[in-house]
Motif scaffolding. Structure first.
Motif, PDB file in Angstrom:
ATOM      1  N   SER A  35       0.845  -1.194   0.000  1.00 43.77           N
ATOM      2  CA  SER A  35       0.000   0.000   0.000  1.00 43.77           C
ATOM      3  C   SER A  35       0.880   1.243   0.000  1.00 43.77           C
ATOM      4  O   SER A  35       2.077   1.174   0.326  1.00 43.77           O
ATOM      5  N   HIS A  36       0.280   2.366  -0.374  1.00 47.17           N
ATOM      6  CA  HIS A  36       1.007   3.642  -0.352  1.00 47.17           C
ATOM      7  C   HIS A  36      -0.015   4.756  -0.287  1.00 47.17           C
ATOM      8  O   HIS A  36      -1.031   4.724  -0.993  1.00 47.17           O
ATOM      9  N   PRO A  37       0.223   5.777   0.547  1.00 41.06           N
ATOM     10  CA  PRO A  37      -0.710   6.907   0.572  1.00 41.06           C
ATOM     11  C   PRO A  37      -0.642   7.704  -0.719  1.00 41.06           C
ATOM     12  O   PRO A  37       0.385   7.713  -1.406  1.00 41.06           O
ATOM     13  N   SER A  38      -1.741   8.355  -1.052  1.00 37.41           N
ATOM     14  CA  SER A  38      -1.710   9.272  -2.195  1.00 37.41           C
ATOM     15  C   SER A  38      -0.828  10.454  -1.840  1.00 37.41           C
ATOM     16  O   SER A  38      -0.674  10.797  -0.663  1.00 37.41           O
ATOM     17  N   LEU A  39      -0.245  11.095  -2.826  1.00 37.70           N
ATOM     18  CA  LEU A  39       0.652  12.214  -2.559  1.00 37.70           C
ATOM     19  C   LEU A  39      -0.087  13.381  -1.922  1.00 37.70           C
ATOM     20  O   LEU A  39       0.484  14.140  -1.140  1.00 37.70           O
ATOM     21  N   SER A  40      -1.371  13.521  -2.213  1.00 42.19           N
ATOM     22  CA  SER A  40      -2.150  14.598  -1.613  1.00 42.19           C
ATOM     23  C   SER A  40      -2.463  14.336  -0.143  1.00 42.19           C
ATOM     24  O   SER A  40      -2.780  15.263   0.607  1.00 42.19           O
ATOM     25  N   SER A  41      -2.366  13.062   0.281  1.00 42.38           N
ATOM     26  CA  SER A  41      -2.688  12.696   1.662  1.00 42.38           C
ATOM     27  C   SER A  41      -1.466  12.314   2.473  1.00 42.38           C
ATOM     28  O   SER A  41      -1.589  11.960   3.654  1.00 42.38           O
ATOM     29  N   ILE A  42      -0.303  12.402   1.880  1.00 42.96           N
ATOM     30  CA  ILE A  42       0.887  11.820   2.484  1.00 42.96           C
ATOM     31  C   ILE A  42       1.246  12.430   3.838  1.00 42.96           C
ATOM     32  O   ILE A  42       1.875  11.795   4.681  1.00 42.96           O
ATOM     33  N   CYS A  74       5.575  12.031 -10.438  1.00 45.09           N
ATOM     34  CA  CYS A  74       4.305  11.318 -10.284  1.00 45.09           C
ATOM     35  C   CYS A  74       3.162  12.298 -10.058  1.00 45.09           C
ATOM     36  O   CYS A  74       2.060  12.127 -10.592  1.00 45.09           O
ATOM     37  N   ARG A  75       3.424  13.343  -9.287  1.00 45.54           N
ATOM     38  CA  ARG A  75       2.385  14.326  -9.000  1.00 45.54           C
ATOM     39  C   ARG A  75       1.964  15.081 -10.260  1.00 45.54           C
ATOM     40  O   ARG A  75       0.780  15.225 -10.557  1.00 45.54           O
ATOM     41  N   THR A  76       2.929  15.557 -11.018  1.00 44.73           N
ATOM     42  CA  THR A  76       2.619  16.346 -12.214  1.00 44.73           C
ATOM     43  C   THR A  76       1.998  15.499 -13.315  1.00 44.73           C
ATOM     44  O   THR A  76       1.204  16.001 -14.116  1.00 44.73           O
ATOM     45  N   GLN A  77       2.339  14.208 -13.355  1.00 45.72           N
ATOM     46  CA  GLN A  77       1.801  13.313 -14.379  1.00 45.72           C
ATOM     47  C   GLN A  77       0.527  12.588 -13.922  1.00 45.72           C
ATOM     48  O   GLN A  77      -0.068  11.840 -14.692  1.00 45.72           O
ATOM     49  N   GLY A  78       0.143  12.807 -12.673  1.00 49.40           N
ATOM     50  CA  GLY A  78      -1.053  12.142 -12.153  1.00 49.40           C
ATOM     51  C   GLY A  78      -0.877  10.642 -12.008  1.00 49.40           C
ATOM     52  O   GLY A  78      -1.834   9.874 -12.203  1.00 49.40           O
ATOM     53  N   LEU A  79       0.321  10.196 -11.636  1.00 56.01           N
ATOM     54  CA  LEU A  79       0.623   8.770 -11.527  1.00 56.01           C
ATOM     55  C   LEU A  79       0.509   8.300 -10.084  1.00 56.01           C
ATOM     56  O   LEU A  79       0.969   8.973  -9.164  1.00 56.01           O
TER      57      LEU A  79
END
Length: 309
Positions: free
Chosen positions: A68-75, A120-125
């Motif tokens: 699992s991994h948190p989303s970058l917006s929730s990290i 990843c953030r800029t590419q929406g990955l």
């Protein structure tokens, strides 16, 4: 015993060992082993089948993620291990999660992930973040490069594979810049990266933490659960074997953390296949089929779609 039944029992045995059911107490809320077996369908590959009658609202099983991994917006607002909500900039919700995270965190914190995360953030990955965590777990010795091989891969087009080149190079160079040796990252080839992405792409779950208690949610007849927002993504063993239906008889919930709970939406008879909905079931038929075709690489032929509902 038939060959199909033996194969079902074999697959469920693999799942049970991976989740520790052979060595740990049963998940809270379950009084016995999960009333299911993993087998093979006539048209959709592997599937999950009821071994007895399951009543509407029944908790069928719980599951911990393989990855699992948190989303970058929730990290910065969820636990880096279990995805529970935490105070701002507190990485873990408990000492237990801190200790369990060592299988990847001690390796991960040796590298500077800012460039990889920003790309990843800029590419929406989101899927490369799961590969990053798996790679760190492999380097630490807590997993093998074949960890996800049991899961079904998605079919990737040549265009999709080409787009993965940049993220793969960023991942590998981040490890190299941090001083990891060629021997430590020998598994991290482009072929391995693409193969893992293909399996993650079709088997990952978007984690949306439901509000309220599990008991409260069981009282609801809705097929979907209201959630604040997606807090991350995860890969599971058994939930990944569930096939899709636009009119599902089972549903996965996340209450407070990344650990999943699967409940029955209606009565399910012994021998019946359990199916979940991969997408928003409220969409119209053409939208559902387009998303399933593009995102999951299959044309939905469930009864609801075939009836043009």
């Amino acid at each position: 015993m038939s060959l199909l039944l033996r194969r079902r029992k074999s697959l469920l045995s693999i799942y049970s060992r991976s989740n520790g059911y052979a060595n740990e107490s049963k998940p809270r809320g379950l009084t016995s082993a999960p009333p299911i077996e993993v087998g093979f369908t006539e048209s959709a590959g592997r599937g999950v089948f009821a071994t007895r009658r399951i009543g509407a609202g029944e908790l069928i099983h719980t599951d911990k993620p393989i990855l699992s991994h948190p989303s970058l917006s929730s990290i910065d607002s969820v636990c880096y291990f279990c995805l529970k909500n935490v105070a701002s900039n507190v990485p873990f919700c408990s000492d237990e999660c801190r200790q369990q995270s060592k299988i990847f965190y001690d390796t991960e914190k040796q590298a500077d992930w800012s460039h990889f995360h920003e790309y990843c953030r800029t590419q929406g990955l989101k899927y490369p973040l799961l590969v990053k965590r798996l790679a760190c777990t492999i380097i630490s010795g807590a997993a093998t490069p074949e960890t996800l091989d049991i899961l079904q891969p998605a079919t990737l087009s040549s265009e999709m594979i080409l787009l993965m080149e940049k993220e793969y190079q960023l991942l590998r160079s981040t490890f190299e810049d941090a001083g990891f040796t060629d021997e430590q990252i020998a598994f991290l080839s482009k072929k391995w990266y693409i193969d893992v992405l293909a399996r993650i792409r079709i088997n990952s779950f978007r984690i949306e933490l439901a509000l309220g208690s599990y008991e409260d949610i069981l009282l609801s007849a809705a097929a979907s659960v209201e959630a604040e927002a997606a807090v991350g993504n995860a890969i599971y063993m058994l939930p990944s074997f569930y096939n899709h239906d636009c009119d599902p008889n089972a549903h996965i919930l996340w209450i407070e953390s990344v650990n999943s709970k699967l409940k029955a939406l209606r009565d399910i008879e012994a021998g019946e296949e359990l199916r979940i909905c991969y997408i928003d079931a409220s969409m119209d038929r053409d939208a559902r089929r387009a998303i399933l075709s593009e995102g999951f690489a299959f044309d939905c032929k469930c009864a609801r779609c075939m009836s043009n509902d």
